[in-house]
Design a protein around this motif. Structure first.
Motif, mmCIF file in Angstrom:
data_model
loop_
_atom_site.group_PDB
_atom_site.id
_atom_site.type_symbol
_atom_site.label_atom_id
_atom_site.label_comp_id
_atom_site.label_asym_id
_atom_site.label_seq_id
_atom_site.Cartn_x
_atom_site.Cartn_y
_atom_site.Cartn_z
ATOM 1 N N ILE A 89 55.334 37.632 35.000
ATOM 2 C CA ILE A 89 53.942 37.216 35.224
ATOM 3 C C ILE A 89 53.203 38.369 35.901
ATOM 4 O O ILE A 89 53.695 38.925 36.890
ATOM 5 N N ILE A 90 52.038 38.746 35.350
ATOM 6 C CA ILE A 90 51.193 39.770 35.987
ATOM 7 C C ILE A 90 49.914 39.084 36.447
ATOM 8 O O ILE A 90 49.232 38.428 35.660
ATOM 9 N N VAL A 91 49.587 39.231 37.723
ATOM 10 C CA VAL A 91 48.378 38.607 38.265
ATOM 11 C C VAL A 91 47.481 39.657 38.901
ATOM 12 O O VAL A 91 47.928 40.757 39.234
ATOM 13 N N THR A 92 46.200 39.299 39.085
ATOM 14 C CA THR A 92 45.325 40.100 39.928
ATOM 15 C C THR A 92 45.200 39.386 41.280
ATOM 16 O O THR A 92 45.712 38.280 41.465
ATOM 17 N N PHE A 93 44.538 40.047 42.220
ATOM 18 C CA PHE A 93 44.378 39.477 43.564
ATOM 19 C C PHE A 93 43.710 38.101 43.467
ATOM 20 O O PHE A 93 42.928 37.856 42.552
ATOM 21 N N ASN A 94 44.010 37.215 44.399
ATOM 22 C CA ASN A 94 43.577 35.807 44.423
ATOM 23 C C ASN A 94 44.465 34.916 43.571
ATOM 24 O O ASN A 94 44.234 33.709 43.496
ATOM 25 N N LYS A 95 45.459 35.486 42.911
ATOM 26 C CA LYS A 95 46.358 34.663 42.095
ATOM 27 C C LYS A 95 47.807 34.766 42.575
ATOM 28 O O LYS A 95 48.749 34.562 41.818
ATOM 29 N N GLY A 96 47.965 35.090 43.859
ATOM 30 C CA GLY A 96 49.318 35.236 44.409
ATOM 31 C C GLY A 96 50.159 33.977 44.254
ATOM 32 O O GLY A 96 51.378 34.042 44.106
ATOM 33 N N TRP A 97 49.496 32.808 44.264
ATOM 34 C CA TRP A 97 50.224 31.540 44.093
ATOM 35 C C TRP A 97 51.016 31.527 42.788
ATOM 36 O O TRP A 97 52.077 30.902 42.703
ATOM 37 N N ALA A 98 50.508 32.231 41.749
ATOM 38 C CA ALA A 98 51.206 32.234 40.449
ATOM 39 C C ALA A 98 52.514 33.016 40.544
ATOM 40 O O ALA A 98 53.497 32.700 39.858
ATOM 41 N N LEU A 99 52.539 34.051 41.409
ATOM 42 C CA LEU A 99 53.800 34.782 41.627
ATOM 43 C C LEU A 99 54.818 33.861 42.304
ATOM 44 O O LEU A 99 56.014 33.909 41.996
ATOM 45 N N GLU A 100 54.329 33.022 43.229
ATOM 46 C CA GLU A 100 55.234 32.080 43.912
ATOM 47 C C GLU A 100 55.780 31.040 42.932
ATOM 48 O O GLU A 100 56.970 30.723 42.958
ATOM 49 N N VAL A 101 54.901 30.524 42.055
ATOM 50 C CA VAL A 101 55.357 29.565 41.036
ATOM 51 C C VAL A 101 56.395 30.235 40.131
ATOM 52 O O VAL A 101 57.459 29.666 39.850
ATOM 53 N N GLY A 102 56.084 31.459 39.670
ATOM 54 C CA GLY A 102 57.022 32.201 38.809
ATOM 55 C C GLY A 102 58.362 32.405 39.492
ATOM 56 O O GLY A 102 59.423 32.200 38.890
ATOM 57 N N HIS A 103 58.310 32.801 40.771
ATOM 58 C CA HIS A 103 59.531 33.047 41.542
ATOM 59 C C HIS A 103 60.394 31.783 41.587
ATOM 60 O O HIS A 103 61.618 31.840 41.404
ATOM 61 N N SER A 104 59.743 30.621 41.785
ATOM 62 C CA SER A 104 60.495 29.360 41.855
ATOM 63 C C SER A 104 61.126 29.013 40.508
ATOM 64 O O SER A 104 62.096 28.257 40.440
ATOM 65 N N LEU A 105 60.564 29.575 39.414
ATOM 66 C CA LEU A 105 61.109 29.322 38.072
ATOM 67 C C LEU A 105 62.028 30.455 37.598
ATOM 68 O O LEU A 105 62.457 30.468 36.452
ATOM 69 N N GLY A 106 62.264 31.435 38.476
ATOM 70 C CA GLY A 106 63.140 32.549 38.115
ATOM 71 C C GLY A 106 62.479 33.584 37.218
ATOM 72 O O GLY A 106 63.167 34.315 36.494
ATOM 73 N N ILE A 107 61.142 33.654 37.255
ATOM 74 C CA ILE A 107 60.415 34.638 36.428
ATOM 75 C C ILE A 107 59.918 35.762 37.322
ATOM 76 O O ILE A 107 59.332 35.509 38.382
ATOM 77 N N LYS A 108 60.143 36.983 36.887
ATOM 78 C CA LYS A 108 59.710 38.142 37.679
ATOM 79 C C LYS A 108 58.185 38.180 37.792
ATOM 80 O O LYS A 108 57.476 37.663 36.936
ATOM 81 N N GLY A 109 57.688 38.843 38.848
ATOM 82 C CA GLY A 109 56.250 38.906 39.064
ATOM 83 C C GLY A 109 55.770 40.317 39.372
ATOM 84 O O GLY A 109 56.521 41.136 39.918
ATOM 85 N N VAL A 110 54.519 40.592 39.015
ATOM 86 C CA VAL A 110 53.909 41.910 39.208
ATOM 87 C C VAL A 110 52.443 41.694 39.569
ATOM 88 O O VAL A 110 51.790 40.784 39.041
ATOM 89 N N LEU A 111 51.921 42.526 40.457
ATOM 90 C CA LEU A 111 50.492 42.515 40.790
ATOM 91 C C LEU A 111 49.800 43.663 40.069
ATOM 92 O O LEU A 111 50.308 44.789 40.064
ATOM 93 N N LEU A 112 48.662 43.390 39.425
ATOM 94 C CA LEU A 112 47.755 44.469 39.022
ATOM 95 C C LEU A 112 46.621 44.465 40.036
ATOM 96 O O LEU A 112 45.829 43.521 40.095
ATOM 97 N N TRP A 113 46.559 45.509 40.858
ATOM 98 C CA TRP A 113 45.504 45.627 41.868
ATOM 99 C C TRP A 113 44.314 46.317 41.206
ATOM 100 O O TRP A 113 44.430 47.431 40.706
ATOM 101 N N THR A 114 43.162 45.631 41.184
ATOM 102 C CA THR A 114 42.034 46.134 40.395
ATOM 103 C C THR A 114 41.065 46.982 41.215
ATOM 104 O O THR A 114 40.116 47.534 40.665
ATOM 105 N N ALA A 115 41.283 47.051 42.528
ATOM 106 C CA ALA A 115 40.463 47.939 43.359
ATOM 107 C C ALA A 115 41.236 49.252 43.566
ATOM 108 O O ALA A 115 42.231 49.508 42.886
ATOM 109 N N SER A 116 40.789 50.078 44.504
ATOM 110 C CA SER A 116 41.494 51.343 44.749
ATOM 111 C C SER A 116 42.849 51.063 45.387
ATOM 112 O O SER A 116 43.025 50.067 46.098
ATOM 113 N N ALA A 117 43.813 51.959 45.145
ATOM 114 C CA ALA A 117 45.119 51.817 45.790
ATOM 115 C C ALA A 117 44.969 51.907 47.307
ATOM 116 O O ALA A 117 45.726 51.284 48.059
ATOM 117 N N THR A 118 43.967 52.663 47.768
ATOM 118 C CA THR A 118 43.744 52.809 49.214
ATOM 119 C C THR A 118 43.375 51.468 49.837
ATOM 120 O O THR A 118 43.830 51.128 50.935
#
Length: 451
Positions: free
Chosen positions: A120-149
């Protein structure tokens, strides 16, 4: 063995949907399967304004064999609710979508048992989806859409509190400039990314960063050369940008006015100012008047994006004395194509990260007018680190006067060094996305990890 199957979930604003759509196309070109989850409201808006994804089922491009499947879930709001109120949207989604996600994943997997959702790849404000994925054994990734800084600042939130720079509500203890990590730009404590000085918002960002820890990678739409100091902070940070196909593979929440490009064709190189403040920035009527009259004062033609509201109404009245005869005013524009047009001389911008990267990619000098969030930090990069633009200064009443716009445009366009640095930065940035470029290699490594 099946191919990597990514479920991608953007927060429903243009600055999140578009980068995730561009990343989806990149991954799809490399043979990955993509399921793109929009809110029902966002999907309706996008399809109305963007013919290229009018089919909800599949988007197929015969040349590259790309396939993106679109699915939707409700955001919990009514059609007539005000979705410009971001807090309302965030908390409604957070209440309503998490219980629905496991069933959606089950339904998607049932359609292709060989290639179940693997990440599962999410943007900020969707961290809950990473938690749902984790509970289902699915890997998670964040795409940060602002600057890395700005991600580095949010990631290190306890540090400024421990250092006594701000209190536990994110409010600066004194007004000062600090440097979070060596070689990063200085930042005024009043301009932290959570600068609304709102404890609920600050606590929310802190919680969201905890959820982001479920992400194995934090992908950034940036390059090593643009923000090199940031990438030593955590091995999760991975620059894979810029996402820069000029083709129309983005989703537009407003109807784009393509006549801009024909209009630009009539002007000589580097003669037109482009003015756009992104999808969220709002100014009051007084400031709008000053901007309009400032553009009138320019001895240059201009394209000015005056964004309509969600219901396609323009919320401003033009001042009586505004002529606008040298300009073209549009509701929304194909920004990347405009910035890459030879007639463009400068970009008057709010310095949102997507716009900043697009301006850098096009080699266009900036006039910076940040409004909120990470835009002040991006302005520091543009003006102080990369030195490819100038800041527009407000008067003591917080108003940006019309004369300032004219003076700074003349100053910017008379500065040969800024023009040369802009072109040099463009070349450096482009080297990242050619074959074997730094970002291209990172993307391939990420796909290999997903396999």
């Amino acid at each position: 063995m099946g191919v990597p199957h990514f479920l991608v979930i953007p927060y429903p604003i243009a600055g999140h949907v578009n980068p995730l759509m561009q990343l989806s196309h990149l991954l799809s070109k490399h043979g990955c399967k993509i399921t793109f989850l929009n809110t029902e409201f966002s999907n309706k808006r996008t399809n109305k304004n963007n013919i290229s994804i009018s089919k909800k089922d599949n988007l197929k491009n015969e040349q590259s064999q790309e396939t993106i499947n679109f699915v939707t879930l409700p955001d919990g709001l009514e059609d007539e609710d005000n979705r410009s109120d971001q807090r309302k949207v965030i908390f409604s989604i957070r209440r309503n979508m998490p219980p629905l996600l496991p069933n959606l994943i089950e339904d998607v997997n049932a359609m292709d048992a060989e290639n179940k959702i693997s990440c599962i790849i999410v943007t900020f404000n969707k961290g809950w989806a990473l938690e749902v994925g984790h509970s289902l054994g699915i890997k998670g990734v964040l795409l940060w859409t602002a600057s890395a800084t700005s991600l580095a600042y949010c990631y290190s939130i306890p540090k400024p509190i421990d250092d006594g720079v701000m209190d536990s509500a994110g409010i600066p203890t004194t007004k000062q400039e600090i440097q979070l990590f060596p070689n990063m730009p200085m930042i005024d404590t009043a301009n932290f990314p959570w600068r609304a000085h709102d404890k609920i918002l600050f606590d929310y960002i802190s919680q969201e960063m905890q959820a982001m820890k479920f992400g194995d990678w934090w992908l950034c739409n940036t390059t090593y050369n643009l923000e090199h100091a940031t990438f030593s902070i955590s091995p999760k940070f991975l620059p894979i940008g810029p996402f820069m196909s000029i083709e129309d593979n983005t989703s537009s929440f407003w109807q784009e006015d393509a006549t801009c490009l024909d209009w630009l064709d009539q002007y000589p190189p580097q003669s037109v100012a482009y003015v756009s403040f992104g999808s969220l920035a709002v100014m009051d009527q007084n400031q709008f008047n000053e901007l309009a009259l400032g553009l009138d004062l320019l001895d240059k033609p201009f394209i000015w994006v005056v964004r309509p509201s969600n219901d396609n109404k323009v919320n401003y009245a033009y001042p009586d004395e505004f002529l606008g005869t040298k300009g073209k005013i549009v509701g929304w524009a194909p920004q990347k194509k405009i910035l890459n047009h030879p007639a463009i001389a400068c970009f008057i911008s709010h310095c949102g990260w997507n716009s900043t990267v697009e301006g850098v990619y096009s080699g266009v000098p900036f006039l910076c007018w940040p409004f909120h969030g990470d835009q002040f930090m991006n302005k520091s990069y543009v003006c102080d680190v990369w030195k490819v633009g100038l800041e527009l200064d407000k008067d003591e009443d917080g108003l940006l006067p019309k004369r300032e716009i004219r003076i700074k445009v003349e100053q910017l366009l008379g500065d040969q060094d800024i023009k040369e640095r802009s072109l040099k930065l463009k070349d450096l940035t482009l080297k990242n996305i050619v074959e074997n470029g730094h970002s291209s290699k990172n993307l391939i490594n990420f796909i290999n990890w997903a396999k």
